[in-house]
Design a protein around this motif. Structure first.
Motif, PDB file in Angstrom:
ATOM      1  N   GLU A  96      -5.410   9.773  -5.862  1.00 21.94           N
ATOM      2  CA  GLU A  96      -4.462  10.017  -6.947  1.00 21.94           C
ATOM      3  C   GLU A  96      -4.540  11.459  -7.446  1.00 21.94           C
ATOM      4  OE1 GLU A  96      -2.114   8.620  -8.735  1.00 21.94           O
ATOM      5  OE2 GLU A  96      -2.016   6.731  -7.652  1.00 21.94           O
ATOM      6  N   ASP A 107       0.291  -1.705  -7.130  1.00 20.50           N
ATOM      7  CA  ASP A 107       0.115  -0.912  -8.339  1.00 20.50           C
ATOM      8  C   ASP A 107       0.973   0.344  -8.331  1.00 20.50           C
ATOM      9  OD1 ASP A 107      -1.270   0.351  -6.357  1.00 20.50           O
ATOM     10  OD2 ASP A 107      -3.127   0.600  -7.476  1.00 20.50           O
ATOM     11  N   ARG A 108       1.448   0.765  -7.141  1.00 17.21           N
ATOM     12  CA  ARG A 108       2.288   1.960  -7.085  1.00 17.21           C
ATOM     13  C   ARG A 108       3.711   1.670  -7.548  1.00 17.21           C
ATOM     14  NH1 ARG A 108      -2.167   2.656  -6.477  1.00 17.21           N
ATOM     15  NH2 ARG A 108      -3.256   4.414  -5.564  1.00 17.21           N
ATOM     16  N   GLU A 115       4.490   0.676 -10.346  1.00 20.61           N
ATOM     17  CA  GLU A 115       4.572   1.210 -11.706  1.00 20.61           C
ATOM     18  C   GLU A 115       4.945   2.687 -11.717  1.00 20.61           C
ATOM     19  OE1 GLU A 115       1.148  -1.134 -14.059  1.00 20.61           O
ATOM     20  OE2 GLU A 115       0.659  -0.542 -12.012  1.00 20.61           O
ATOM     21  N   VAL A 116       4.444   3.450 -10.729  1.00 18.79           N
ATOM     22  CA  VAL A 116       4.821   4.866 -10.641  1.00 18.79           C
ATOM     23  C   VAL A 116       6.315   4.976 -10.356  1.00 18.79           C
ATOM     24  CG1 VAL A 116       4.518   7.017  -9.354  1.00 18.79           C
ATOM     25  CG2 VAL A 116       2.527   5.602  -9.910  1.00 18.79           C
ATOM     26  N   LEU A 163      -0.784   7.219 -12.022  1.00 17.20           N
ATOM     27  CA  LEU A 163      -0.687   5.791 -12.292  1.00 17.20           C
ATOM     28  C   LEU A 163      -0.914   5.483 -13.770  1.00 17.20           C
ATOM     29  CD1 LEU A 163      -0.296   2.957 -11.179  1.00 17.20           C
ATOM     30  CD2 LEU A 163      -2.738   2.905 -10.615  1.00 17.20           C
ATOM     31  N   ARG A 202       1.935   3.914 -16.421  1.00 20.62           N
ATOM     32  CA  ARG A 202       1.749   2.706 -17.230  1.00 20.62           C
ATOM     33  C   ARG A 202       2.037   2.973 -18.701  1.00 20.62           C
ATOM     34  NH1 ARG A 202      -3.790   0.786 -14.088  1.00 20.62           N
ATOM     35  NH2 ARG A 202      -2.740  -0.388 -12.409  1.00 20.62           N
TER      36      ARG A 202
END
Length: 253
Positions: free
Chosen positions: A83, A199-200, A202-203, A237, A241
């Motif tokens: 990241e 989880d990506r 969210e980006v 990330l 969020r």
């Protein structure tokens, strides 16, 4: 005409045996698993094959320059290192992609490595890594992504570790290439990204929100998100969020 150098055939034979062992272990690790379980299984297998490092991650390049998806990371530090490099746009993995060659930083706490990537070196040390080794996954069209290894303490990889890492990267490169050619029912290979992207998402969602509110392109929205991450010493990330839950507003920057 001179023959092969002494020991050359033995070295080639050893490399061939090692390549086959790596392929067998990676195949055995994922056989019969549902698509979303494949990334973690591959990660465990790679960690087993490379016990001399503290952690590792595999990233695949995105369509936009400077973007990527982390397919797997063995631990939080490995994920953070990926990241950080995508956020800052500097580090061994970006260099490995540019050069299409392995890039090793054996001591990020001092020159020349610290001077080569001054921003990344500081952030990597804070995350818990003093040495990072990046190997590109290559194809005919160029780099597909990188296999990134790290050590908590400074130090180099020995010849055996380097050879194994190169062969693991080769095997993973072939697997990633299969993503582009696999059908939806070919043992679920094409669905690797489904688990890795969890989880990506969210980006991408935060980037879309910034695009709508500011009337900018996707690339500019992502750059603004990354700029805030860099300014706050955070990751893309984490900022994404915060944008999504409304605790951060970067529309007026």
């Amino acid at each position: 005409m001179s023959g092969p150098e002494p020991g050359a055939e033995d070295a080639e034979r050893e490399t061939h045996v090692l390549r086959r062992r790596i392929a067998r272990e990676l195949i055995a690790a994922v056989r019969g698993l549902p698509p979303t379980a494949v990334p973690k299984a591959l990660c465990r297998a790679c960690a087993s094959l490379l016990p001399g490092v503290s952690g590792l991650s595999l990233s695949v390049l995105g369509r936009e320059a400077g973007t990527g998806v982390v397919l797997f990371a063995s631990d939080e530090v490995a994920g953070q290192l990926a990241e950080i490099q995508y956020t800052l746009g500097e580090g061994p993995c970006t260099e490995a992609v540019r050069l299409l060659a392995p890039v090793f930083a054996s001591d990020l706490t001092r020159a020349p490595d610290a001077r080569r990537w001054p921003l990344f070196s500081v952030q990597a040390a804070k995350a818990g890594a003093e040495a990072v080794f990046s190997l590109p996954l290559t194809a005919a069209a160029g780099a597909l992504g990188t296999l990134d290894l790290y050590r908590q303490t400074a130090g180099t990889l020995d010849d055996g570790q380097v050879r194994t890492a190169l062969l693991v990267a080769d095997a993973l490169g072939l697997a990633v290439t299969a993503l582009d050619h696999a059908s939806s029912d070919s043992d679920g290979v094409v669905a690797w990204l489904e688990g890795a992207e969890s989880d990506r998402v969210e980006v991408h969602q935060a980037t879309g929100m910034i695009m709508v509110h500011m009337g900018v392109t996707a690339q500019e929205a992502l750059l603004r998100l990354r700029a805030r991450a860099f300014a706050q010493g955070s990751t893309s990330l984490a900022i994404a969020r915060a944008v999504i839950d409304g605790s951060m507003d970067i529309r007026h920057e």
